[in-house]
Design a protein around this motif. Structure first.
Motif, PDB file in Angstrom:
ATOM      1  N   SER A  30       0.828  -1.203   0.000  1.00  0.00           N
ATOM      2  CA  SER A  30       0.000   0.000   0.000  1.00  0.00           C
ATOM      3  C   SER A  30       0.864   1.256   0.000  1.00  0.00           C
ATOM      4  O   SER A  30       0.645   2.180  -0.788  1.00  0.00           O
ATOM      5  CB  SER A  30      -0.927  -0.008   1.218  1.00  0.00           C
ATOM      6  OG  SER A  30      -1.574   1.229   1.374  1.00  0.00           O
ATOM      7  N   ARG A  31       1.884   1.258   0.850  1.00  0.00           N
ATOM      8  CA  ARG A  31       2.750   2.433   0.972  1.00  0.00           C
ATOM      9  C   ARG A  31       3.601   2.633  -0.278  1.00  0.00           C
ATOM     10  O   ARG A  31       3.683   3.736  -0.811  1.00  0.00           O
ATOM     11  CB  ARG A  31       3.651   2.280   2.196  1.00  0.00           C
ATOM     12  CG  ARG A  31       4.685   3.385   2.362  1.00  0.00           C
ATOM     13  CD  ARG A  31       5.490   3.176   3.635  1.00  0.00           C
ATOM     14  NE  ARG A  31       6.050   1.836   3.714  1.00  0.00           N
ATOM     15  CZ  ARG A  31       7.162   1.457   3.081  1.00  0.00           C
ATOM     16  NH1 ARG A  31       7.825   2.322   2.329  1.00  0.00           N
ATOM     17  NH2 ARG A  31       7.623   0.227   3.220  1.00  0.00           N
ATOM     18  N   ARG A  32       4.226   1.562  -0.775  1.00  0.00           N
ATOM     19  CA  ARG A  32       5.128   1.688  -1.912  1.00  0.00           C
ATOM     20  C   ARG A  32       4.376   1.968  -3.211  1.00  0.00           C
ATOM     21  O   ARG A  32       4.917   2.606  -4.115  1.00  0.00           O
ATOM     22  CB  ARG A  32       5.978   0.413  -2.057  1.00  0.00           C
ATOM     23  CG  ARG A  32       7.058   0.298  -0.978  1.00  0.00           C
ATOM     24  CD  ARG A  32       7.853  -0.995  -1.109  1.00  0.00           C
ATOM     25  NE  ARG A  32       8.433  -1.163  -2.429  1.00  0.00           N
ATOM     26  CZ  ARG A  32       9.540  -0.558  -2.866  1.00  0.00           C
ATOM     27  NH1 ARG A  32      10.179   0.296  -2.063  1.00  0.00           N
ATOM     28  NH2 ARG A  32      10.008  -0.793  -4.066  1.00  0.00           N
ATOM     29  N   ALA A  33       3.138   1.504  -3.306  1.00  0.00           N
ATOM     30  CA  ALA A  33       2.343   1.741  -4.510  1.00  0.00           C
ATOM     31  C   ALA A  33       1.579   3.052  -4.447  1.00  0.00           C
ATOM     32  O   ALA A  33       0.996   3.481  -5.449  1.00  0.00           O
ATOM     33  CB  ALA A  33       1.369   0.586  -4.729  1.00  0.00           C
ATOM     34  N   GLY A  34       1.558   3.699  -3.262  1.00  0.00           N
ATOM     35  CA  GLY A  34       0.829   4.955  -3.122  1.00  0.00           C
ATOM     36  C   GLY A  34      -0.674   4.765  -3.170  1.00  0.00           C
ATOM     37  O   GLY A  34      -1.399   5.599  -3.733  1.00  0.00           O
ATOM     38  N   LEU A  35      -1.163   3.666  -2.590  1.00  0.00           N
ATOM     39  CA  LEU A  35      -2.585   3.335  -2.610  1.00  0.00           C
ATOM     40  C   LEU A  35      -3.125   3.250  -1.199  1.00  0.00           C
ATOM     41  O   LEU A  35      -2.381   3.006  -0.247  1.00  0.00           O
ATOM     42  CB  LEU A  35      -2.808   1.992  -3.311  1.00  0.00           C
ATOM     43  CG  LEU A  35      -2.321   1.872  -4.760  1.00  0.00           C
ATOM     44  CD1 LEU A  35      -2.411   0.427  -5.222  1.00  0.00           C
ATOM     45  CD2 LEU A  35      -3.143   2.782  -5.671  1.00  0.00           C
ATOM     46  N   THR A  36      -4.421   3.450  -1.075  1.00  0.00           N
ATOM     47  CA  THR A  36      -5.040   3.233   0.229  1.00  0.00           C
ATOM     48  C   THR A  36      -4.985   1.752   0.549  1.00  0.00           C
ATOM     49  O   THR A  36      -4.879   0.899  -0.340  1.00  0.00           O
ATOM     50  CB  THR A  36      -6.508   3.689   0.230  1.00  0.00           C
ATOM     51  OG1 THR A  36      -7.256   2.848  -0.667  1.00  0.00           O
ATOM     52  CG2 THR A  36      -6.628   5.147  -0.190  1.00  0.00           C
TER      53      THR A  36
END
Length: 251
Positions: A30-36
């Motif tokens: 979630s963090r590395r992909a920039g997603l919720t």
């Protein structure tokens, strides 16, 4: 802020994995992909169901075998590797040094095979690794046979430095590329690490275009380029012939 499309979000999940991050938790993805977290959970679930990702017993995700199956269809990936492998093995037997096969992807080389030699030379290479074209033997061999426009654009761009010996001057790089075309081999000395030297030669496809490059990497202090160059040329020629290339005129 521009809203990313569904395919962009899906690809962002896959792009979260790299050589430094081969195993990720859902939170990491979630963090590395920039997603919720909710979006990541949904996309990871879909990718896992399809086989692109696999979840181990601890709940950590890894790249799945389904992607390996798809990658095997790439003509510049595993298919090329299978054709080249016997010649790479012959080159290893002749030198007992590190042997590599790489292709160009934009301004970088991507290594698709590597046979580890007996040398303790520091080789920062693994299958799937990328390096700028100007800093490696295989990269120089590939760049030297690109079109003039591609070469000029590359020489005009920033040339990253890794050691005091890395080529960072456009004028010098142009001279090196001309020498590669003249001799049929590329020599890269201490450009990535200060103890290694590589000798590379281009691999041609059926139409004669350069599609890959093969190299050996040896300790710089013990390098015998006049001995290594013919062996590397022979391996490159063998792979080229196996790919369907035929020289216009036999020597």
């Amino acid at each position: 802020m521009t809203t990313r499309s569904a395919p962009d979000r899906l690809l962002a999940v896959l792009a979260a994995f790299d050589h430094e991050h081969p195993a990720l938790s859902l939170t990491d993805i979630s963090r590395r992909a920039g997603l919720t977290l909710t979006t990541a959970h949904r996309l990871v679930g879909a990718l896992t169901d399809w086989g692109a990702l696999e979840r181990d017993g601890s709940g950590v995700y890894h790249v799945g075998l389904r992607l390996w199956e798809v990658a095997a269809l790439a003509p510049r990936g595993l298919a090329l590797r299978q054709i080249a492998l016997p010649y790479l093995e012959d080159l290893y037997e002749a030198t007992h040094e590190n042997v590599q096969l790489a292709v160009r992807d934009g301004g970088e080389v991507v290594y698709i095979e590597w046979i580890s030699g007996r040398s303790a030379v520091g080789v920062h290479i693994r299958v799937g690794a990328r390096w700028p074209l100007h800093a490696t033997g295989v990269g120089l061999a590939l760049l030297a046979h690109c079109g003039p426009e591609v070469q000029e654009e590359y020489c005009a761009g920033p040339l990253a430095s890794f050691t005091p010996y890395t080529i960072t001057e456009p004028v010098r790089l142009r001279r090196v590329l001309a020498e590669v075309r003249r001799t049929g081999v590329a020599v890269s000395s201490r450009q990535v690490t200060d103890d290694a030297l590589s000798v590379a030669a281009p691999v041609r496809g059926p139409g004669g275009a350069v599609v890959a490059a093969v190299s050996v990497v040896v300790p710089q202090a013990e390098a015998q380029v006049p001995v290594l160059a013919p062996a590397v040329r022979l391996a490159a020629r063998g792979i080229s012939r196996a790919l369907g290339w035929r020289p216009a005129k036999e020597p």
